[in-house]
Design a protein around this motif. Sequence first.
Motif, PDB file in Angstrom:
ATOM      1  N   ASP A 161       0.834  -1.204   0.000  1.00 43.42           N
ATOM      2  CA  ASP A 161       0.000   0.000   0.000  1.00 43.42           C
ATOM      3  C   ASP A 161       0.870   1.256   0.000  1.00 43.42           C
ATOM      4  OD1 ASP A 161      -2.342  -1.441   0.005  1.00 43.42           O
ATOM      5  OD2 ASP A 161      -2.868  -1.008   2.088  1.00 43.42           O
ATOM      6  N   CYS A 241      -1.369  -6.302  -4.955  1.00 41.32           N
ATOM      7  CA  CYS A 241      -2.414  -5.283  -4.950  1.00 41.32           C
ATOM      8  C   CYS A 241      -2.434  -4.567  -6.291  1.00 41.32           C
ATOM      9  CB  CYS A 241      -2.177  -4.283  -3.821  1.00 41.32           C
ATOM     10  SG  CYS A 241      -3.463  -3.021  -3.666  1.00 41.32           S
ATOM     11  N   SER A 332      -7.232 -12.995  -2.808  1.00 50.01           N
ATOM     12  CA  SER A 332      -7.462 -11.729  -3.498  1.00 50.01           C
ATOM     13  C   SER A 332      -8.906 -11.636  -3.960  1.00 50.01           C
ATOM     14  CB  SER A 332      -6.538 -11.608  -4.713  1.00 50.01           C
ATOM     15  OG  SER A 332      -6.849 -12.578  -5.701  1.00 50.01           O
ATOM     16  N   ASP A 349      -7.757  -6.263  -3.922  1.00 51.16           N
ATOM     17  CA  ASP A 349      -7.410  -6.256  -2.508  1.00 51.16           C
ATOM     18  C   ASP A 349      -7.160  -7.683  -2.051  1.00 51.16           C
ATOM     19  OD1 ASP A 349      -7.789  -3.481  -1.986  1.00 51.16           O
ATOM     20  OD2 ASP A 349      -9.951  -3.792  -1.858  1.00 51.16           O
ATOM     21  N   ASN A 362      -5.518  -4.648   2.256  1.00 54.99           N
ATOM     22  CA  ASN A 362      -5.109  -3.458   1.504  1.00 54.99           C
ATOM     23  C   ASN A 362      -6.137  -2.372   1.787  1.00 54.99           C
ATOM     24  OD1 ASN A 362      -4.337  -5.906  -0.677  1.00 54.99           O
ATOM     25  ND2 ASN A 362      -2.726  -4.435  -0.207  1.00 54.99           N
TER      26      ASN A 362
END
Length: 371
Positions: A161, A241, A332, A349, A362
């Motif tokens: 992130d 991500c 995910s 995410d 995330n």
Amino acid sequence: MGLEELYPPRRLADAQHATAAAGLDALLLSPGSDLRYLTGYDAHEGERLTCLVLPAQGEPTLIVPTLERPAAEASPAPATGVRIVDHADGTDPYPLLVAALGGPVAAVGLADRMWAEQVLALRAALPGTTQRLASEVLRELRVRKSPAEVAALAEAGAAIDAVHERMGRWLRPGRTEAEVAADIAAAIRAAGHVTVDFVIVAAGPNGASPHHGTSDRPIGAGEPVVVDIGGTMPSGYRSDCTRTYVAGGPAPAEFVDYYAVLHAAQRAAVAAVRPGVTAEAVDAAAREPIAAAGFGAAFLHRTGHGIGLDGHEEPYVVAGNSRPLEPGMAFSVEPGIYLAGRHGARIEDIVVCTTDGVQRLNTTPTELIAL
């Protein structure tokens, strides 16, 4: 968080019980995520044999090349109770493996990605032994993450992130995808990862290819850019991500419209995650609104994949997977819309199924990001 929390000795006993229950006499694990999961040893993969011999009953033995014994001894493996045996260059290590088994056995589970030359050598050393996949045993142990593993994945999520939060420093019109990717790769390491697993920077029409990678094509003003990045932390646990950006001008109206559909679909799929809901139901929660808006054929892949010591592992969030989600499952949620020759978008995410719902690992915004 110490490595002893991530790689507790009880895992070996749990794996031994599961090995016996599966009708196997032992697991034979070459370097890879299964070996690391059980011992904490991030073993070098090479032509010299490294193999964990885990009998259904008895003492586990880690066979390593002599020159790699110091690394094995410095890893968490000795604290798990594993005996380390080494072999010098020029000697045959396979008699050591047979001895660690206590002699010929009926059936063993091999690491799923063991090199073929080692599989064939094992057939020669154990000619009457049936070979099966170790994942038959270890899949069920690894699919539910412990609190320590969730913490490690959260640490990885925060690190990636931090890279996305700095994207405006690098992603500008006129720069090539490859130039932006080089900056991102350096930032992934600076954020705490020990390796960069992948960097996708896909601008304009390249964004319509989910696994594009990078190119020397300059990024145009107002072009959508899909940025999918991930790496491995010192713990061994992975990040992954995706965010979609627009830099230097307004995005095409068509893109803005379908991005809104994608954003709603991704949020709906994350919200659908809770114990007892099937993996395919989460996939449907993402897929149905995209199809209803007329973009069903442009959603080219499954909604998600498990993550942990591997970037892709169980559970897979895909149509046909009727397995109910359980607390500790990490995966995910990454629907996408890809219009060939024009542009594309993906939002991803990593989430964890909790006892009463879902936790996003995330936490950066998922709205369309204008730089």
